[in-house]
Design a protein around this motif. Sequence first.
Motif, PDB file in Angstrom:
ATOM      1  N   ARG A 192       0.830  -1.205   0.000  1.00  0.00           N
ATOM      2  CA  ARG A 192       0.000   0.000   0.000  1.00  0.00           C
ATOM      3  C   ARG A 192       0.862   1.252   0.000  1.00  0.00           C
ATOM      4  O   ARG A 192       0.592   2.218  -0.695  1.00  0.00           O
ATOM      5  N   ASP A 193       1.926   1.209   0.828  1.00  0.00           N
ATOM      6  CA  ASP A 193       2.809   2.364   0.909  1.00  0.00           C
ATOM      7  C   ASP A 193       3.570   2.560  -0.388  1.00  0.00           C
ATOM      8  O   ASP A 193       3.829   3.680  -0.813  1.00  0.00           O
ATOM      9  N   ALA A 194       3.953   1.417  -1.040  1.00  0.00           N
ATOM     10  CA  ALA A 194       4.712   1.513  -2.275  1.00  0.00           C
ATOM     11  C   ALA A 194       3.860   2.072  -3.402  1.00  0.00           C
ATOM     12  O   ALA A 194       4.370   2.726  -4.308  1.00  0.00           O
ATOM     13  N   ARG A 195       2.523   1.769  -3.360  1.00  0.00           N
ATOM     14  CA  ARG A 195       1.649   2.255  -4.424  1.00  0.00           C
ATOM     15  C   ARG A 195       1.361   3.741  -4.285  1.00  0.00           C
ATOM     16  O   ARG A 195       0.823   4.347  -5.207  1.00  0.00           O
ATOM     17  N   MET A 196       1.657   4.320  -3.140  1.00  0.00           N
ATOM     18  CA  MET A 196       1.433   5.753  -2.963  1.00  0.00           C
ATOM     19  C   MET A 196       2.369   6.516  -3.900  1.00  0.00           C
ATOM     20  O   MET A 196       3.578   6.313  -3.866  1.00  0.00           O
ATOM     21  N   PRO A 197       1.829   7.390  -4.760  1.00  0.00           N
ATOM     22  CA  PRO A 197       2.674   8.110  -5.715  1.00  0.00           C
ATOM     23  C   PRO A 197       3.733   8.956  -5.009  1.00  0.00           C
ATOM     24  O   PRO A 197       3.542   9.395  -3.864  1.00  0.00           O
ATOM     25  N   LEU A 198       4.838   9.181  -5.720  1.00  0.00           N
ATOM     26  CA  LEU A 198       5.910  10.003  -5.164  1.00  0.00           C
ATOM     27  C   LEU A 198       5.402  11.399  -4.825  1.00  0.00           C
ATOM     28  O   LEU A 198       5.788  11.981  -3.815  1.00  0.00           O
ATOM     29  N   ALA A 199       4.518  11.915  -5.685  1.00  0.00           N
ATOM     30  CA  ALA A 199       3.967  13.257  -5.435  1.00  0.00           C
ATOM     31  C   ALA A 199       3.217  13.308  -4.110  1.00  0.00           C
ATOM     32  O   ALA A 199       3.279  14.305  -3.388  1.00  0.00           O
ATOM     33  N   ALA A 200       2.512  12.208  -3.783  1.00  0.00           N
ATOM     34  CA  ALA A 200       1.775  12.165  -2.514  1.00  0.00           C
ATOM     35  C   ALA A 200       2.744  12.153  -1.338  1.00  0.00           C
ATOM     36  O   ALA A 200       2.495  12.795  -0.310  1.00  0.00           O
ATOM     37  N   HIS A 201       3.839  11.405  -1.462  1.00  0.00           N
ATOM     38  CA  HIS A 201       4.872  11.398  -0.409  1.00  0.00           C
ATOM     39  C   HIS A 201       5.431  12.796  -0.211  1.00  0.00           C
ATOM     40  O   HIS A 201       5.631  13.254   0.928  1.00  0.00           O
ATOM     41  N   LEU A 202       5.713  13.482  -1.320  1.00  0.00           N
ATOM     42  CA  LEU A 202       6.286  14.830  -1.238  1.00  0.00           C
ATOM     43  C   LEU A 202       5.299  15.816  -0.624  1.00  0.00           C
ATOM     44  O   LEU A 202       5.678  16.681   0.162  1.00  0.00           O
TER      45      LEU A 202
END
Length: 256
Positions: free
Chosen positions: A11-21
């Motif tokens: 689930r965490d890996a599927r989170m887009p990089l933009a969402a992490h940022l």
Amino acid sequence: MASSRARGGDRDARMPLAAHLREFRNRLILAAAGIAVGAIIGWFFYEPVFDALQKPVLEAAEQSEGLVSINFSGLVTALDMQIKVSLFIGIVLSAPWWLYQLWAFVAPGLEKREKRYTFGFLGTAIPLFVGGIALAWWVYPRAVDILTGFTPEGGSNFLDAQMFMTFTMRLFLAFGIAFVFPVVMVFLSWAGIVKPRTWLRGWRWAVIIIFTAAAVLTPTPDVFTMLMMAGPMSALYFGAIGVASLKGRLGRRRRT
């Protein structure tokens, strides 16, 4: 447990990089807002805090017949000093808040059972941060005494106010943040990211890194200050390994 952790990781890996940022930006803004509120409170406590920070300098001046003092060389230096001291107070006062924001940034990738570690993380990280600040407060007068002691006989030591505050903030925050690292170690082990035996196998490199970091982070050239940071950090490192191992031992006891 392994499958649930894998699902959480997926689930965490599927989170887009933009969402992490975006999440990182939001947590950073919240942490900065908390520090700003603490700095506003610190503004009203500037004089007693600055007097306490200046006390070792005044004591050094007495020993050297008044040839040591803090020099406000510019027109706005005094104002800038008050802003920096207020910011320093704000960072210390808001430590529970920005430490929570650090945890909240990592927590979405954890399982529900792992998120309950929040109270344990904050309940340990905050006292350790305060303990690091307290130890720095104890070391600080000796550091000032050692550094001003290098002034040749007959010379004067006018400490630039800007450099003096940078030195002070670096010393205190280096101790405070360094003391929080063992909590991060325990979290990484309990989350299954780094096994306790991995930390233990690398203890020699860890001690070398700790002493090197202490030499770099402490703004004084003396061995005493370095040892005052590196010694407790080394003890906390091995203590963190012991605490990290507890979860595995308790799990084995439940299975037997």
